[in-house]
Design a protein around this motif. Structure first.
Motif, mmCIF file in Angstrom:
data_model
loop_
_atom_site.group_PDB
_atom_site.id
_atom_site.type_symbol
_atom_site.label_atom_id
_atom_site.label_comp_id
_atom_site.label_asym_id
_atom_site.label_seq_id
_atom_site.Cartn_x
_atom_site.Cartn_y
_atom_site.Cartn_z
ATOM 1 N N ARG A 284 0.822 -1.213 0.000
ATOM 2 C CA ARG A 284 0.000 0.000 0.000
ATOM 3 C C ARG A 284 0.856 1.262 0.000
ATOM 4 O O ARG A 284 0.550 2.230 -0.696
ATOM 5 N N PHE A 294 -2.978 4.929 -4.840
ATOM 6 C CA PHE A 294 -2.040 3.866 -4.476
ATOM 7 C C PHE A 294 -0.989 3.769 -5.585
ATOM 8 O O PHE A 294 -1.202 3.104 -6.606
ATOM 9 N N PHE A 313 -10.550 1.062 -2.360
ATOM 10 C CA PHE A 313 -9.843 0.280 -1.338
ATOM 11 C C PHE A 313 -10.754 -0.087 -0.165
ATOM 12 O O PHE A 313 -11.566 0.712 0.297
ATOM 13 N N THR A 314 -10.595 -1.346 0.273
ATOM 14 C CA THR A 314 -11.223 -1.813 1.516
ATOM 15 C C THR A 314 -10.168 -2.558 2.327
ATOM 16 O O THR A 314 -9.514 -3.474 1.798
ATOM 17 N N ARG A 315 -10.016 -2.141 3.589
ATOM 18 C CA ARG A 315 -9.037 -2.824 4.440
ATOM 19 C C ARG A 315 -9.664 -4.070 5.055
ATOM 20 O O ARG A 315 -10.796 -4.037 5.541
ATOM 21 N N GLU A 329 -0.448 -6.685 5.996
ATOM 22 C CA GLU A 329 -1.487 -5.894 5.325
ATOM 23 C C GLU A 329 -2.366 -6.825 4.492
ATOM 24 O O GLU A 329 -1.853 -7.701 3.780
ATOM 25 N N SER A 331 -5.717 -6.332 1.813
ATOM 26 C CA SER A 331 -6.508 -5.307 1.116
ATOM 27 C C SER A 331 -7.417 -5.948 0.081
ATOM 28 O O SER A 331 -7.144 -7.040 -0.436
ATOM 29 N N PHE A 333 -9.296 -4.451 -3.509
ATOM 30 C CA PHE A 333 -9.356 -3.317 -4.427
ATOM 31 C C PHE A 333 -10.397 -3.594 -5.513
ATOM 32 O O PHE A 333 -10.370 -4.654 -6.150
#
Length: 684
Positions: A284, A294, A313-315, A329, A331, A333
């Motif tokens: 990221r 990004f 984006f979603t975490r 991390e 993610s 997308f």
């Protein structure tokens, strides 16, 4: 008469050759047709977008135009003539401009050019234009059953022309949608089937792709920059990616609640990329927190490059599989549709690592190839069968019926001596056959041939013949095929005397007139022969005029009453109906009046009938000298005063053959019978 026919043939050839080679108004080769270039006004009407609009021409394997509004591509335009070479029944191009949305939906269609014989069927260009406009709202990525249900209905009296239009729009729109990446070439992602799997099973199936980059590998790639990673066995980046649209992948990784939340927030055609990583490097970065972009993560597929913003984006905080590795991390997308990206095709996920250097920037692109496993891709929908194949499948009952009629007629003509030798069988059999021709073949399934089809065939020969165009209407194709062979064996009478619905209507009405005692008019032979010039002249005029203007030729072809009397069943404006009634009224007093003097189709069939191989109509030396009964009874006056049968005029009704074999009717046979009866016996 042979000189007249030879002159007609010569005129047709000269007109075709001269006009086709002459100026710009003549017949042009098909490849010389200019593709219609849409204007911004037309684009606005097709797409419904508010001006100003800008059109950008895109050449290449799939040519077309992009419609730009507000600085973004909002729609795509295409031409059916340019994309699929759409040619109508007239043998000339049909060009339709259509518009597609980025979601692979037809949002507008406009008829630009056509020269179809619709005017002769009582169907206006407005009817065809309304039919073309009915394709708006068609979604190309729908299942075939839903797509077929959404199509506008084919116009019943113009099945060939509207069938060609439908086929060309569908094929052209699909070609443009695939070429612009608006829909997948395959069957798309399976978004329904679910089978729970753990991390190991997903990785083993290829649903998860993995790449590990060590510190030493990163050091070698970035050592030209400032502060490269220290070499060693540690992890610089441990990267995992997947497409999570299939529930078996997404729901297994994220759990039902998170998966449903993410998929419910994207568009119908969007897809979601799963990225998880651990190690020193972050996929990221931190720059996206300032500018929302990004900059480290991109997706490549051919010339298509996808980048991501904070809106995509979603975490992900945790993964569902208990055997999933620990990540720094995780993610998700969103990959937006309409950018030319095909999620079922291979693509590359690239995470960039950079270091500043004196000469600029050192970049280490960490690439990971990914392809969605075939088990998560729906099988590609089989291509639509050609229009002519569908027509032959759908009209199997009509094909069987016409084939049976042609088989019966073949037996009648091959066994004509046995047929006419039984007067009752001949008279009743012929009336029954004519009734079937009129009621079922004509009014029932519209099996009426026309001089328009002759001109269409000639144009097709000169501008690019396509069998599939003529195969679209099975009934007409079967009739023409049989007539073509019949011309060689028996002459024009195969069609005119037995298979022409309007001819059957004339003959049946005349029989009723005779039954009620209406007097029959005998046209003097010199006038009778000179009136033939009308139909031959009309045929030559229609064919020659078609090379100058098909529209004008179709108007002149209204001299044929077939469309009003047979195709439209008299449901037409009163002048056309009055014309038909006048011809039928004349036919009450002069049998088959129209066939004798005015029919351009009959004239056209008579010209190649000169090549007839066999002559199976019997005559006696006394015919025309000692007896003229056949001449007086002939349905169309095809027998001259000296007893010769004119093959150009004979409709093969077999009336003369019935008289020839009937001992109770033929004067010669009756005289012979009296002679035998009056001759002395051996005992006498």
């Amino acid at each position: 008469m042979p000189r007249l026919l030879a002159l007609a043939c010569l005129l047709v050839r000269l007109c075709a050759a001269t006009i086709a080679v002459a100026g710009p108004t003549g017949l042009l080769p098909a490849d010389a047709i200019t593709v219609a270039t849409p204007t911004p006004e037309q684009a606005a009407r097709l797409t419904g977008l508010a001006p100003p609009l800008r059109l950008i021409r895109e050449d290449g394997p799939v040519p077309g135009w992009s419609v730009i509004a507000g600085g973004a591509v909002r729609a795509y335009l295409g031409s059916t003539w340019e994309l699929s070479g759409s040619v109508g029944y007239s043998g000339r191009p049909i060009d339709i401009l259509f518009a597609l949305s980025p979601g692979a939906e037809v949002i507008g269609a406009m008829l630009v050019h056509q020269e179809e014989p619709i005017l002769t069927l009582g169907i206006s260009e407005a009817d065809i234009a309304a039919y073309v406009g009915g394709f708006a709202g068609l979604k190309l990525d729908q299942p075939r059953a839903m797509r077929e249900a959404a199509l506008p209905d084919i116009i019943s009296r113009a099945t060939v022309s509207t069938g060609v239009i439908r086929d060309s729009i569908l094929r052209s729109a699909r070609t443009l949608a695939l070429g612009r990446g608006l829909m997948a070439a395959g069957g798309g992602i399976d978004r329904v089937r679910f089978e729970p799997r753990n991390w190991e099973a997903l990785a083993a199936s290829g649903a998860l792709a993995h790449r590990h980059v060590s510190m030493s590998e990163a050091h070698e790639a970035l050592k030209g920059g400032r502060m490269p990673p220290e070499p060693g066995p540690g992890t610089f980046l441990d990267l995992w990616v997947a497409l999570i649209d299939p529930p078996t992948i997404g729901r297994s990784l994220l759990g039902q609640q998170v998966f449903t939340s993410i998929m419910g927030a994207i568009g119908l055609e969007d897809t979601v990329l799963f990225v998880a990583s651990s190690g020193l490097h972050s996929h990221r970065g931190i720059a996206w927190r300032k500018d929302g972009v990004f900059d480290r993560l991109i997706v490549r597929q051919g010339e298509t490059v996808l980048t991501f913003t904070a809106d995509d984006f979603t975490r992900i905080d945790r993964l569902a599989p208990p055997d999933a590795p620990d990540f720094k991390e995780i993610s998700a997308f969103r990959m937006r549709a309409g950018a030319g990206f095909d999620p079922t095709a291979p693509f590359t996920v690239e995470v960039r690592a950079t270091r500043q250097a004196a000469s600029g920037e050192v970049v280490f692109p960490i690439a990971l190839d990914y392809r969605l496993p075939a088990e998560f891709v729906l099988p590609a929908e089989a291509p639509d069968a050609p229009l002519w194949e569908r027509a032959w499948t759908e009209k199997r009952p009509e094909i069987a019926g016409v084939s049976a009629m042609l088989a019966v007629l073949t037996l009648i003509l091959l066994l004509q001596e046995s047929f006419v030798a039984r007067p009752l069988l001949y008279r009743r059999g012929r009336i029954i056959f004519l009734l079937v021709t009129l009621l079922w073949l004509g009014w029932g399934i519209n099996g009426q041939l026309s001089v328009v089809q002759v001109t269409a065939f000639l144009h097709a020969l000169l501008s690019g013949f396509r069998w599939e165009t003529f195969l679209i209407d099975p009934v007409i194709f079967l009739l023409w095929s049989f007539v073509a062979l019949g011309l060689l064996f028996w002459g024009r009478g195969v069609y005119c005397g037995w298979l022409c619905p309007f001819g059957a209507l004339q003959e049946l009405t005349n029989k009723l007139a005779q039954r009620f005692g209406l007097p029959q008019v005998a046209v003097p032979q010199p006038l009778h022969e000179r009136l033939w010039i009308l139909k031959y002249g009309l045929f030559v005029a229609i064919v020659a005029l078609s090379f100058y203007s098909m529209t004008d030729a179709l108007i002149l072809a209204e001299a044929e009453p077939f469309k009003t009397a047979i195709s439209l069943r008299m449901m037409r404006a009163w002048p056309f109906v009055a014309f038909v009634l006048a011809l039928l009224a004349a036919g009450l007093f002069i049998e088959r009046f129209y066939c004798r003097y005015l029919c351009p189709l009959g004239a056209g069939l008579a010209i190649p009938a000169k090549l007839k191989i066999f002559d199976w109509l019997h005559r006696r030396p006394q015919c025309g000298r000692e007896c003229r009964l056949c001449e007086q009874k002939c349905t169309v006056g095809a027998i001259d005063p000296i007893g010769r049968i004119n093959p150009n005029e004979c409709i093969l009704c077999l009336k003369c053959q019935w008289i020839f074999h009937d001992e109770n009717t033929c004067t010669i046979l009756k005289r012979r019978a009296r002679g035998r009866a009056g001759a002395p016996t051996a005992e006498g």
